[in-house]
Design a protein around this motif. Sequence first.
Motif, mmCIF file in Angstrom:
data_model
loop_
_atom_site.group_PDB
_atom_site.id
_atom_site.type_symbol
_atom_site.label_atom_id
_atom_site.label_comp_id
_atom_site.label_asym_id
_atom_site.label_seq_id
_atom_site.Cartn_x
_atom_site.Cartn_y
_atom_site.Cartn_z
ATOM 1 N N TRP A 26 -6.504 3.416 -7.586
ATOM 2 C CA TRP A 26 -5.991 4.654 -7.038
ATOM 3 C C TRP A 26 -4.705 4.181 -6.060
ATOM 4 O O TRP A 26 -3.824 5.110 -6.126
ATOM 5 C CB TRP A 26 -7.304 5.045 -6.168
ATOM 6 N N GLU A 53 -1.729 3.031 -7.080
ATOM 7 C CA GLU A 53 -0.779 3.870 -7.720
ATOM 8 C C GLU A 53 -0.495 5.112 -6.495
ATOM 9 O O GLU A 53 1.006 5.432 -7.114
ATOM 10 C CB GLU A 53 -1.670 5.020 -8.886
ATOM 11 N N VAL A 77 -7.929 3.799 0.761
ATOM 12 C CA VAL A 77 -8.494 4.094 -0.614
ATOM 13 C C VAL A 77 -8.948 3.050 -1.228
ATOM 14 O O VAL A 77 -7.611 2.213 -0.978
ATOM 15 C CB VAL A 77 -6.896 5.235 -1.355
ATOM 16 N N ASN A 101 -6.259 11.415 -9.144
ATOM 17 C CA ASN A 101 -7.799 11.297 -8.544
ATOM 18 C C ASN A 101 -7.977 9.867 -7.610
ATOM 19 O O ASN A 101 -7.170 9.081 -8.252
ATOM 20 C CB ASN A 101 -8.550 11.570 -9.323
ATOM 21 N N PHE A 102 -9.217 10.296 -6.263
ATOM 22 C CA PHE A 102 -9.261 8.942 -5.845
ATOM 23 C C PHE A 102 -10.638 9.525 -5.249
ATOM 24 O O PHE A 102 -10.584 10.620 -5.094
ATOM 25 C CB PHE A 102 -8.633 8.180 -4.958
ATOM 26 N N MET A 104 -16.186 10.722 -7.040
ATOM 27 C CA MET A 104 -14.517 11.276 -7.372
ATOM 28 C C MET A 104 -13.427 12.010 -7.111
ATOM 29 O O MET A 104 -14.303 13.169 -7.337
ATOM 30 C CB MET A 104 -14.112 10.612 -8.778
ATOM 31 N N GLU A 110 -8.572 -0.220 -4.388
ATOM 32 C CA GLU A 110 -7.560 -0.070 -5.797
ATOM 33 C C GLU A 110 -8.302 -0.040 -6.374
ATOM 34 O O GLU A 110 -9.999 0.267 -6.663
ATOM 35 C CB GLU A 110 -7.410 -1.466 -5.795
#
Length: 930
Positions: free
Chosen positions: A315, A318, A311, A338-339, A345, A313
């Motif tokens: 996200w 987090e 994933v 969310n990512f 998205m 960044e």
Amino acid sequence: MKLITELPLRRIIPITIVLFALLMLVLAFGLIKPYLGQLLHQNMEDSLRYTLNRLQGTTEYMLGHGDLEGVKREVAASSAHREVKYLLVTDSRGQVIASSRIAQVGKSLNSLNLHFDPELIAQAISSRQPVYQHQGAGENILYGLMPCIYFDQSASLQDNWGLVLIELDLERSMAPLLHRLDRLFVWVALAVVLLATLAWVLIERAVSRRLLLITNTAAALASDELGQRTGLKGRDELSLIGQAIDKMAARLEQSRGQLLQANRQMENILRFIPSMVYIKDPKGVYRMVNERFIETLGKPDENGSTVFDLVPEPWAGEVAKRDREVMQTGKAMQFQANFPVKGEMHNWFMVKFPLMGEDGMPYALCTVATDVTERERHENLARIAQRIFEHSAEGIMITDAENRIMDVNQSLLDMTGYDREELLGQLPSIQKSEHQDAAFYAHMWQDIQHNGKWNGELWNRRADKTVYPVRLSISTILNRKGELDGYFGIFQDITEKKNAERNLHQLAYHDTLTGLYNRTEFMRRVSEALRRGKRYDEAFGLLFIDLDLFKEVNDSHGHAVGDQLLCQVAERLKGCLRESDTAFRLGGDEFTVLLPQLGEDDSLAAVADKLIDQLKTPFKVEGHDVRISSSIGIVSYPRDGEDQDTLVGHADAAMYFAKEQGRGRYAFFDPQINARNQRNMRIKVGLNDALERDELYLVYQPKVLSGGAVCGYEALMRWHSHELGLVSPAEFIPIAEASQALESMTVWLLHQVGRDLQKKPLKGLQVAINLSPRQFQSGSWVDALREVLEEYHLGPEQFCIEVTESALVESFNTTVAQLSEVQALGVEVAIDDFGTGYSSLEYLKRLPIDYLKIDRSFVRDIGTDADDRIIVQTIILLAHSLGLKVVAEGVETAEQAEFLGQQACDELQGYLFAPPRRLENLGDTAVKRQ
């Protein structure tokens, strides 16, 4: 000790039995047997001592009484035993006075062949005790010497000591006993071996077999074969152990089955759950992921992937922050995040909880992440749908499964003039106008039931009783079980559309330029004529008209003049026809005439002649005298076809046949034209597969200098079809130019030439390639040529592009731009068949060309036609004046070659030098030297 612990118990017991048996045999033969032999020997010594004592007493007694004969008898009696070898009595001087052997009587003891030690005599006399000697070397003999008093009157008593000597053959006396003893020990050994074997068999059956079953079962259980059993049923210890192992295996198998079932259930849950489920270790490395995770984010690396690998960044940071919080607090957490996934998205509802170890500390983190993007999207769509329902310009009606109106939007109320309360609970038939019959509605509901939808046009009635046209779309509404839940209808008021259609109907079936009926109306009228002809057996004729030289009018005078010319042509057509006849403009310069109830050839030919005469009369357009002609194809129903497509196709074929015959004439359709068209169709179909079937090939015809040296070649395409045989280029090239196969054939041609240029004898020479005028419409050949130069590492000077004058006339600016592009690469350009087209000097001045190729029609007759010689001289002089080279094609005689050489023609090409041949047939001998 280690060896014993490593051996199987079922092997240790038999080995122990064998060792015990061997030990018993060793004891029997090594200890007991020698001990018994010693006892026998001791017994013989005791017997010898007894005999000596007895003989001593007897001898002394008898000698004391002077009974020497009695002594001899006693000696003879005692020596009767088989083990007595010698028995003799001596006097004090050592002379034998009595013996078991009479021959020895009177002899000296020392003269006898006895094997005992002589010192024993002195030892026995001096000690006055019996003396014994065992002679074991060579023979098993026992000697016994006993001193005895010999009563001799002439000697003192001290010196009157004689001897009683006995020699026993132990071998003779002990042999039977030892033989019996050996037999006894042999039987003992056999008994021991038999008992050991019996013990081995009994233990093998009672112990080893069971131990083997137990060990095999234990090994199978250790290798995860939980279905293995010992099958022991007895009450002995091993059977009890086997039964205990069987029970344990059954429980293990049951437990494993339960575990496998639970594992399969968990796998199915993880596989089919619509959420991502994954486990991370305290370092954030993924240790377990389900298929949904792999489908969404990809498979983690085996060496260890973290969220930062899957994933982007910010996200990933987090998510990692939330992971640390759960691991630190040891408490579950749920939140939304969310990512992006694959560039889009997504919204996720996540539940994170720690996995606790026995020490109460978290050792891993489990996450269940559910993609709620679609759900939120559906919720959003539901809100949007509600907004659409409320604010749509179309009327919307929703009914239940019984077709009772449940809801309507404001647009439907405005459209119909009803109030909401008037419609709710009613049937949609409240709007019925009676313009549609019961069959219409029955068909509509049949479509809805079978297809789940229907759309069409009908007339409805408003609240004020006025009727209006609507376009209605009805769809079924299904619940989650797939059962009918209601209907959804969209109403569109098409009153204005219907009015516009009525206004446009006239325009839809008429040509906007000439006012004649258009193609649509033509097809409808032909269909109507066919139906009438079949019903009433009426013949009719059809003329297909194409204007000759109309394109030249457009090019010379412009499209405005061309449009006015078409309008005048339409007026002349209408002026030549009866009221029952109809003229149509199909498009461009194509017209048709439908002649009902006129099927005779003479009548049709008369109409065609009239039209041709009218159309070849000069037209006056904007001060210009415009001359054209027409080619007409004629068909008659039912002779030339009984359906629309056949009639029109045959008329078109007949028109093209008339045009090929010289234009300005008509032609009736006949089967030969159809056969030619069918062959053309077979050629067209075959061309689509020619490349895949490897049916195309190239031949090369050399170009030579005036001295005869080869300076290059022209590549010519040939086609040998598996179905049609060898097809002439004159046949397939025009058809290819009118089809989609031309572009792929051109690309193949360029690549094949590129490959051939790398081989002898083409290597290092130039090859000319002919391009169709149609290729300049797309220009894709330029990119293909550039690709060939790069792929095969060829120099641009090795290619020459030949174009005909027709390519320049059809699209001059586009052609010039493309030729300039390839010439900038270094590729040379030639004008092919020069002199047969328009041969505009303005074109020659503006064109980016390097060669002019004189058409073979001028070269053919230069030996006999002075005009051709002048034309050839003029073309060569003109080309050289413009800095261009000249190639003469079609050179077939030495006279032609000589004339062209005298005129300084740069290159010659023709059968005089060599015919077109395949690459493998080219070579130094392929060109005739002049």
